[in-house]
Design a protein around this motif. Structure first.
Motif, mmCIF file in Angstrom:
data_model
loop_
_atom_site.group_PDB
_atom_site.id
_atom_site.type_symbol
_atom_site.label_atom_id
_atom_site.label_comp_id
_atom_site.label_asym_id
_atom_site.label_seq_id
_atom_site.Cartn_x
_atom_site.Cartn_y
_atom_site.Cartn_z
ATOM 1 N N VAL A 1 -12.146 103.749 60.966
ATOM 2 C CA VAL A 1 -11.926 105.148 61.430
ATOM 3 C C VAL A 1 -11.736 105.682 62.963
ATOM 4 N N GLY A 2 -11.370 105.953 63.823
ATOM 5 C CA GLY A 2 -11.433 106.229 65.700
ATOM 6 C C GLY A 2 -10.947 107.984 65.349
ATOM 7 N N ARG A 3 -10.079 108.428 64.486
ATOM 8 C CA ARG A 3 -9.499 109.494 64.096
ATOM 9 C C ARG A 3 -9.299 109.922 63.399
ATOM 10 N N LEU A 4 -10.063 111.290 62.525
ATOM 11 C CA LEU A 4 -9.376 111.917 61.594
ATOM 12 C C LEU A 4 -8.853 113.972 61.658
ATOM 13 N N LYS B 1 -8.002 103.329 63.041
ATOM 14 C CA LYS B 1 -6.638 103.878 62.011
ATOM 15 C C LYS B 1 -7.535 105.164 62.846
ATOM 16 N N THR B 2 -5.851 106.127 62.595
ATOM 17 C CA THR B 2 -6.144 107.694 62.710
ATOM 18 C C THR B 2 -5.776 107.618 61.394
ATOM 19 N N LEU B 3 -6.887 108.833 60.087
ATOM 20 C CA LEU B 3 -6.307 109.012 58.976
ATOM 21 C C LEU B 3 -5.856 110.633 59.296
ATOM 22 N N ALA B 4 -5.394 111.133 58.905
ATOM 23 C CA ALA B 4 -4.799 112.702 58.093
ATOM 24 C C ALA B 4 -5.228 112.483 56.988
#
Length: 207
Positions: free
Chosen positions: A123-126, A60-63
């Motif tokens: 997670v794949g992207r922060l 997932k991408t987490l912001a």
């Protein structure tokens, strides 16, 4: 599920001999589990932490957004809007995590969730608006964990955070509040006088 390897499979994966694995076990460097028949079994995540990660397409991408105090709620909403717009423009499905707390406080609900998800390999992207939104001090440590877990870190604005002074002042005030309460007691006159002086200094610095 975390795959279990025999001592021979683990040795082959690591490029060492089974005897080396036995020495590592004796020294406490790499401890296997034991089957009912007392056979050694090594978890794949022990042998190669990156091998147990989910495929990139499933991560997932987490912001992440954060402000220090309730007075900055408008800035928190602004950060969320910036993150939502940026992720939407990239076509990413994402989850938004936010905190209201000091950048010097590591014990925040959102930050702990963020770290747990990263360490678990989910997670794949922060994505963050500024580096300081993650932590005031120690962001590099989180970035190192991201690198080890193959998490892409995107900082939308790499320039100076426009709320830096205000946020830093709130962080310093929080630290002084905690330490003065420990020194003088939370209800003492001396503590109140010190805090009133610090608060006035903070207010003066903002004008």
């Amino acid at each position: 599920m975390d795959k279990l390897l025999s001592i021979g499979e683990a040795a082959e994966w690591l490029g060492v001999s089974p005897m080396t694995l036995r020495r590592w076990e004796a020294s406490g460097k790499l401890m296997p589990e034991r089957t009912a028949g007392n056979q050694r079994r090594y978890r794949l995540s022990q042998v190669d932490p990156t091998a147990a990660l989910l495929p990139s397409s499933e991560r997932k991408t987490l912001a992440y957004a954060r402000v220090s105090s309730h007075d900055q709620k408008d800035d928190l909403e602004r950060q969320k809007q910036v993150l939502e717009l940026y992720c939407a423009q990239q076509g990413w499905t994402f989850e938004l995590v936010s905190d209201l707390g000091s950048g010097m406080n590591y014990d925040k609900k959102g930050l702990k969730r963020l770290l747990n998800e990263i360490i678990a390999g989910h997670v794949g992207r922060l994505v963050i608006t500024h580096k300081d939104r993650l932590l005031r001090f120690g962001a590099e440590l989180v970035f190192s964990i991201c690198e080890a877990k193959q998490v892409e870190v995107i900082i939308i604005n790499k320039g100076e955070d426009t709320t830096f002074e205000e946020d830093l002042a709130s962080d310093v005030l929080e630290i002084i509040t905690v330490f003065s309460a420990r020194l003088y007691g939370s209800r003492s006159r001396k503590n109140k006088k010190l805090l009133d002086g610090v608060k006035q200094a903070v207010e003066d610095s903002r004008t």
